[in-house]
Design a protein around this motif. Structure first.
Motif, PDB file in Angstrom:
ATOM      1  N   GLU A  78      79.298  70.248  38.780  1.00  0.00           N
ATOM      2  CA  GLU A  78      79.960  71.126  39.880  1.00  0.00           C
ATOM      3  C   GLU A  78      78.999  71.762  41.026  1.00  0.00           C
ATOM      4  N   GLN A  79      78.993  71.820  42.151  1.00  0.00           N
ATOM      5  CA  GLN A  79      78.034  72.504  42.941  1.00  0.00           C
ATOM      6  C   GLN A  79      78.181  74.132  43.019  1.00  0.00           C
ATOM      7  N   ASN A  80      79.269  74.679  42.333  1.00  0.00           N
ATOM      8  CA  ASN A  80      79.833  75.916  42.587  1.00  0.00           C
ATOM      9  C   ASN A  80      79.951  76.588  41.114  1.00  0.00           C
ATOM     10  N   ILE A  81      79.267  77.706  41.251  1.00  0.00           N
ATOM     11  CA  ILE A  81      79.391  78.614  40.097  1.00  0.00           C
ATOM     12  C   ILE A  81      80.006  79.959  40.429  1.00  0.00           C
ATOM     13  N   THR A  82      80.475  80.706  39.606  1.00  0.00           N
ATOM     14  CA  THR A  82      80.772  82.327  39.921  1.00  0.00           C
ATOM     15  C   THR A  82      80.272  83.266  39.044  1.00  0.00           C
ATOM     16  N   ILE A  83      79.669  84.319  39.633  1.00  0.00           N
ATOM     17  CA  ILE A  83      78.820  85.113  38.956  1.00  0.00           C
ATOM     18  C   ILE A  83      79.284  86.390  39.227  1.00  0.00           C
ATOM     19  N   SER A  84      79.226  87.404  38.247  1.00  0.00           N
ATOM     20  CA  SER A  84      79.755  88.863  38.777  1.00  0.00           C
ATOM     21  C   SER A  84      78.682  89.776  38.498  1.00  0.00           C
ATOM     22  N   GLU A  85      77.317  89.590  38.230  1.00  0.00           N
ATOM     23  CA  GLU A  85      76.231  90.276  38.237  1.00  0.00           C
ATOM     24  C   GLU A  85      75.164  90.349  39.267  1.00  0.00           C
ATOM     25  N   GLU A  86      74.630  91.420  39.725  1.00  0.00           N
ATOM     26  CA  GLU A  86      73.605  91.245  40.627  1.00  0.00           C
ATOM     27  C   GLU A  86      72.268  90.851  40.009  1.00  0.00           C
ATOM     28  N   GLY A  87      71.605  90.255  41.018  1.00  0.00           N
ATOM     29  CA  GLY A  87      70.187  89.731  40.799  1.00  0.00           C
ATOM     30  C   GLY A  87      70.035  88.716  41.717  1.00  0.00           C
ATOM     31  N   THR A  88      68.749  88.065  41.505  1.00  0.00           N
ATOM     32  CA  THR A  88      68.275  87.049  42.780  1.00  0.00           C
ATOM     33  C   THR A  88      68.385  85.752  41.871  1.00  0.00           C
ATOM     34  N   TYR A  89      69.067  84.721  42.684  1.00  0.00           N
ATOM     35  CA  TYR A  89      69.575  83.546  42.223  1.00  0.00           C
ATOM     36  C   TYR A  89      68.952  82.472  42.885  1.00  0.00           C
ATOM     37  N   TYR A  90      68.762  81.152  42.310  1.00  0.00           N
ATOM     38  CA  TYR A  90      68.411  80.010  43.011  1.00  0.00           C
ATOM     39  C   TYR A  90      68.885  78.731  42.012  1.00  0.00           C
ATOM     40  N   CYS A  91      68.457  77.492  42.883  1.00  0.00           N
ATOM     41  CA  CYS A  91      69.032  76.442  41.804  1.00  0.00           C
ATOM     42  C   CYS A  91      68.202  75.287  42.390  1.00  0.00           C
ATOM     43  N   ARG A  92      68.515  74.101  41.642  1.00  0.00           N
ATOM     44  CA  ARG A  92      67.800  73.017  41.973  1.00  0.00           C
ATOM     45  C   ARG A  92      68.747  71.820  41.684  1.00  0.00           C
ATOM     46  N   GLY A  93      68.396  70.613  42.088  1.00  0.00           N
ATOM     47  CA  GLY A  93      68.965  69.524  41.810  1.00  0.00           C
ATOM     48  C   GLY A  93      68.370  68.492  40.894  1.00  0.00           C
ATOM     49  N   GLY A  94      68.902  67.605  40.312  1.00  0.00           N
ATOM     50  CA  GLY A  94      68.415  66.590  39.465  1.00  0.00           C
ATOM     51  C   GLY A  94      69.090  65.468  39.002  1.00  0.00           C
ATOM     52  N   ARG A  95      68.542  64.159  38.912  1.00  0.00           N
ATOM     53  CA  ARG A  95      69.386  63.110  38.586  1.00  0.00           C
ATOM     54  C   ARG A  95      68.399  61.951  38.045  1.00  0.00           C
ATOM     55  N   GLY A  96      68.999  60.948  37.526  1.00  0.00           N
ATOM     56  CA  GLY A  96      68.349  60.113  37.130  1.00  0.00           C
ATOM     57  C   GLY A  96      67.835  60.140  35.751  1.00  0.00           C
ATOM     58  N   ASP A  97      67.128  58.961  35.093  1.00  0.00           N
ATOM     59  CA  ASP A  97      66.680  58.971  33.762  1.00  0.00           C
ATOM     60  C   ASP A  97      65.445  58.298  33.419  1.00  0.00           C
ATOM     61  N   PRO A  98      64.283  58.990  33.460  1.00  0.00           N
ATOM     62  CA  PRO A  98      64.265  60.302  33.204  1.00  0.00           C
ATOM     63  C   PRO A  98      64.490  61.029  34.511  1.00  0.00           C
ATOM     64  N   VAL A  99      64.758  62.431  34.275  1.00  0.00           N
ATOM     65  CA  VAL A  99      65.341  63.256  35.442  1.00  0.00           C
ATOM     66  C   VAL A  99      64.196  63.570  36.463  1.00  0.00           C
ATOM     67  N   VAL A 100      64.536  63.508  37.771  1.00  0.00           N
ATOM     68  CA  VAL A 100      63.626  63.902  38.963  1.00  0.00           C
ATOM     69  C   VAL A 100      64.436  65.027  39.397  1.00  0.00           C
TER      70      VAL A 100
END
Length: 334
Positions: A78-100
């Motif tokens: 899923e592209q979405n998550i729900t958070i309830s705590e303060e902080g600094t967030y970031y993400c990354r994508g990955g796919r394939g095998d081995p994962v890139v």
């Protein structure tokens, strides 16, 4: 990624192109709000400007610039998550095998709205420490800085798990089961989160009515009797009521009695009673034992009258003197 690229060179020419394209991809992170409401949450969305089949890793670090990051979720479809705590967030994508993996996304800093917790407290009216069965008690739940808001109130006692009331007042007549600790809290009608429970207020209920005690003293030489009534429990909370007769009839100020609440002066002989009362409506104690003032007829306690005794003795002395004078005059005449 260099190892992957070299591997692709030896295996498939097309794989090299594909890996280079991945290398240039970057994830993007956005939030539906930058502030977490009290008791609420914020939704984060991670996306990659490329084809589908991405899985997402999610990272967080504290609001401090130099704090360490850590992964909070790994490989979510899923592209979405729900958070309830303060902080600094970031993400990354990955796919394939081995994962890139893509490059890390932009950071999003989430702040938490600091909730000013309102507090509840209970006031008791009347504020008596010693309460007797059948007395009327009013408890009020007061919310700090709660003026102008629409509140619902919840009460909890030692014997009652929970009671919801629209108003903050709880009025009842006490019984044995009323004894115990009382708590309250409030909740605004449009708010999901109530205040904290108040500190408890404890009610101690005594199972029997108290009984008044009546004392009588003669004021020497005045012809008045001093009647004193008292209740042997927190005397300052009681007012006193006075009665006269075989069937008690209340004595009002000005009706042959100079009333000063706890004490009255009376000159009329008869049977007197008293009792205490307090609250609204008035809660009465048991009647005192009756006291019979100025006579030894009938039942009740006898209160002797030295004044009356003196008057009788004086009259006898006067009569005796007159008799002696009369005898003396008769002898002289003879």
């Amino acid at each position: 990624n260099n190892v992957q690229i070299q591997k692709c060179i030896y295996e498939y020419q097309s794989c090299l192109v594909h890996s280079l394209a991945m290398d240039l991809s970057k994830a993007s992170l956005r939030a539906d709000s930058r502030r977490v409401p009290a008791g609420g949450s914020v939704t984060l969305t991670c996306s990659v400007d490329a084809s589908a089949d991405w899985r997402y890793d999610w990272f967080k670090r504290q609001t401090s610039e130099y704090s360490k990051s850590f992964m909070i979720k790994s490989g979510t479809a899923e592209q979405n998550i729900t958070i309830s705590e303060e902080g600094t967030y970031y993400c990354r994508g990955g796919r394939g095998d081995p994962v890139v993996f893509t490059e890390d996304s932009n950071t999003v800093t989430i702040d938490k709205i600091k909730r000013h917790l309102k507090t509840a407290r209970i006031t008791q009216n009347p504020s008596w420490i010693k309460i007797f069965i059948g007395e009327r008690i009013s408890l009020t739940c007061v919310i700090s800085d709660g003026d102008g808001a629409q509140w619902e109130y919840e009460w909890r006692t030692t014997s009652l798990e929970s009671l919801t009331k629209i108003t903050g007042d709880w009025v009842f007549y006490t019984s044995i089961s009323s004894a115990g600790d009382y708590y309250c809290r409030g909740k605004q009608k449009m708010d999901l989160h109530p205040t904290m429970w108040s500190y408890p207020i404890r009610l101690t209920v005594h199972s029997s009515k108290p009984k008044a005690t009546l004392n009588v003293d003669l004021l020497s030489g005045s012809g008045y009797w001093d009647l004193t009534c008292y209740v042997d429990t927190s005397p300052s909370t009681w007012k006193y009521f006075w009665y006269m007769g075989e069937i008690p009839s209340e004595i009002k100020p000005g009706q042959d009695a100079a009333a000063s609440n706890k004490q009255i002066l009376v000159s009329q002989r008869g049977l007197y009673w008293c009792r205490g009362g307090r609250g609204e409506p008035v809660y009465y104690t048991e009647f005192s034992e009756p006291m019979k003032v100025g006579t030894n007829q009938g039942s009740g306690s006898l209160v002797s009258s030295p004044l009356m005794t003196g008057m009788v003795c004086g009259n006898l002395l006067l009569c005796g003197s007159l008799v002696l004078l009369f005898i003396f005059l008769l002898r002289k005449i003879k």
